[in-house]
Design an enzyme around this catalytic site. Structure first.
Site, PDB file in Angstrom:
ATOM      1  CE  LYS A  22      34.024  36.982  42.735  1.00 19.32           C
ATOM      2  NZ  LYS A  22      33.236  36.621  43.931  1.00 19.32           N
ATOM      3  CB  CYS A 123      23.231  39.104  49.342  1.00 15.60           C
ATOM      4  SG  CYS A 123      23.947  39.003  47.739  1.00 15.60           S
ATOM      5  NE  ARG A 405      32.043  41.848  45.436  1.00 15.74           N
ATOM      6  CZ  ARG A 405      31.039  41.053  45.061  1.00 15.74           C
ATOM      7  NH1 ARG A 405      29.950  41.554  44.540  1.00 15.74           N
ATOM      8  NH2 ARG A 405      31.119  39.750  45.229  1.00 15.74           N
TER       9      ARG A 405
END
Ligand code: UD1
Length: 427
Positions: A22, A123, A405
């Protein structure tokens, strides 16, 4: 919302394919902006973050085409063509979903002389500033303006000249943005104390395949001789070392074994060392990495660090494994200030973990007990799954969008190893 239900206690054994990385894919995709010729990426993982990045690129006028891979296949092939860029703005709605959107700043600036990207918000795992991304682009000759929640980078007439920058702390994202900006600069740029994660090497290798001139690949001092234009390329995304390490922890916590097909042990030295210290056998095999845990798990003391140190992205998964160690482990998180959100959830599963600032003391317990737990970020979510695999009774992991994700078809892959795991709709 979907949830994952695990009935723990099954010894995992078998072979599992490792997907494309990723974190490599998310820096290879914006390279499409650097050329008007097609870029084909193979072995892209099927993940929500990749889809979000694709939509972001589409918004700039980049066409994307996915070659006919079958739904049952892992990975896919995408051809991207930024023949004509129609917008240089990355809007808040898209950036908000995915921090990696900031990685369009460097390549867009390099190609178009201008880029405007919404500031990524705070975040879950810390403040995660982007000041270094901006400072290095300034050092390369860009003018940076911040207004109304957006950062606007503008190159002088004639494009970025390039320049020299020494990073005060190692930053993966800022190094990536810098590389993608410098490759099309009119002059030579140097980076010192650059990140040297394998994903950065993957990025450099793609840029070189597109015609870039980079010296020092794999080291922390990089020299980039800007070229007038880059051309298209076909490139295979590297295997995901974090996914591989996660499945290694999953197999080990059940006293099981796994062949992680496609994993590259040479990218995973710190993880392999930590697993070996924990008493897990790790062996390079043709085509992958074999792990097996047939004795008790041993406690481990380590700190996260930039590559080649132990990755912050593996901290939560290793912690889950160490919950079952014979003794107390000490983990220190040096990269992010708020990366222990899995601790209260693991403790709900009868783990015994104490945190003091950046340090966590993980007292091994004889038995974890299944519970309802809430995923809080991507790697934290995986740590709960790993713990669930070794827990008595049933574990339900809620809020799966984090897992989606970053882990391609997690429950299917764990089922390949024999886990009793299912995804069900509704919450
Ligand atoms: C980081 C990890 C990376 C991981 C990713 C996702 C490191 C060095 N980086 O990359 O391995 O895959 O998270 O979890 O382990 N910083 C600044 N200003 C900036 C940028 C960063 O102060 O402009 C600081 C951060 O707050 C952090 C450190 O630098 O303390 C490293 O951050 P950085 O590598 O940029 O983060 P990511 O690229 O997200």
């Amino acid at each position: 919302m979907d949830k994952i239900i695990i009935h723990g206690g099954v010894r995992l054994a078998g072979t599992v394919p490792v997907s494309g990385a990723k974190n490599a894919a998310l820096t290879l995709l914006p390279c499409a902006l650097l050329t008007d010729e097609p870029l084909t990426l193979r072995n892209l993982p099927r993940l929500a973050d990749i889809d979000s990045f694709q939509h972001l690129l589409n918004q700039f006028g980049v066409s994307t085409m996915i070659a006919g891979s079958r739904p049952e296949d892992f990975g896919r092939v995408m051809t991207l063509a930024a023949t004509r860029i129609t917008s240089t703005v990355a809007p808040y709605e898209l950036v908000r979903k995915m921090r990696a959107s900031i990685l369009v700043l460097g390549p867009m600036l390099a190609r178009m002389g201008e880029a405007k990207v919404s500031l990524p918000g705070g975040c879950a795992i810390g403040n995660r500033p982007i000041d270094l991304h901006l400072k290095v682009l300034e050092a390369f000759g860009a003018t940076i303006e911040l207004a109304a929640g957006y950062v606007r980078a503008i190159a002088p007439d004639g494009g970025l000249p390039g320049g020299d920058y020494s990073f005060p702390v190692v930053s993966v994202g800022a190094t990536e943005n810098a590389l993608m900006a410098a490759v099309l600069a009119s002059g030579t740029s140097t980076l010192h104390n650059a990140a040297r994660e394998p994903e950065i090497v993957d990025l450099c290798n793609l840029l070189v395949a597109m015609g870039a001139q980079i010296e020092g690949i794999g080291g922390s001092d990089l020299t980039i001789h800007g070229v007038h234009r880059l051309h298209g390329a076909t490139y295979m995304v590297m295997p995901d070392r974090i996914e591989a390490g996660s499945y290694a922890c999953a197999a080990a916590i059940t006293g099981g074994e796994a062949l992680l097909m496609g994993a590259r042990i040479e990218d995973m030295a710190a993880t392999v060392q930590a697993l070996r210290d924990a008493g897990v056998l790790c062996e390079a095999r043709p085509g992958g990495l074999y792990v097996a845990a047939d004795g008790p798990i041993q406690p481990v003391t380590l700190s996260t660090a930039p590559y080649p140190g132990f990755a912050t992205d593996m901290q939560a998964q290793l912690m889950a494994l160490l919950c079952r160690a014979e003794g107390a482990s000490v983990l220190t998180e040096t990269i992010f200030e708020n990366r222990y959100m899995h601790v209260p959830e693991l403790n709900r599963m009868s783990a015994h973990i104490e945190t003091k600032g950046r340090t966590a003391i993980v007292h091994g317990v004889k038995q974890l007990i299944g519970a309802d737990v809430m995923a809080t970020d991507l790697r934290a979510s995986m740590s709960l799954v790993i713990a669930g695999l070794a827990s008595s009774g049933e574990t339900q992991v809620h809020r799966l969008y984090h897992l989606d994700r970053g882990y391609e078809r997690l429950e299917e892959k764990l089922a390949l190893l024999g886990a009793d795991i299912e995804r069900v709709g509704g919450d």
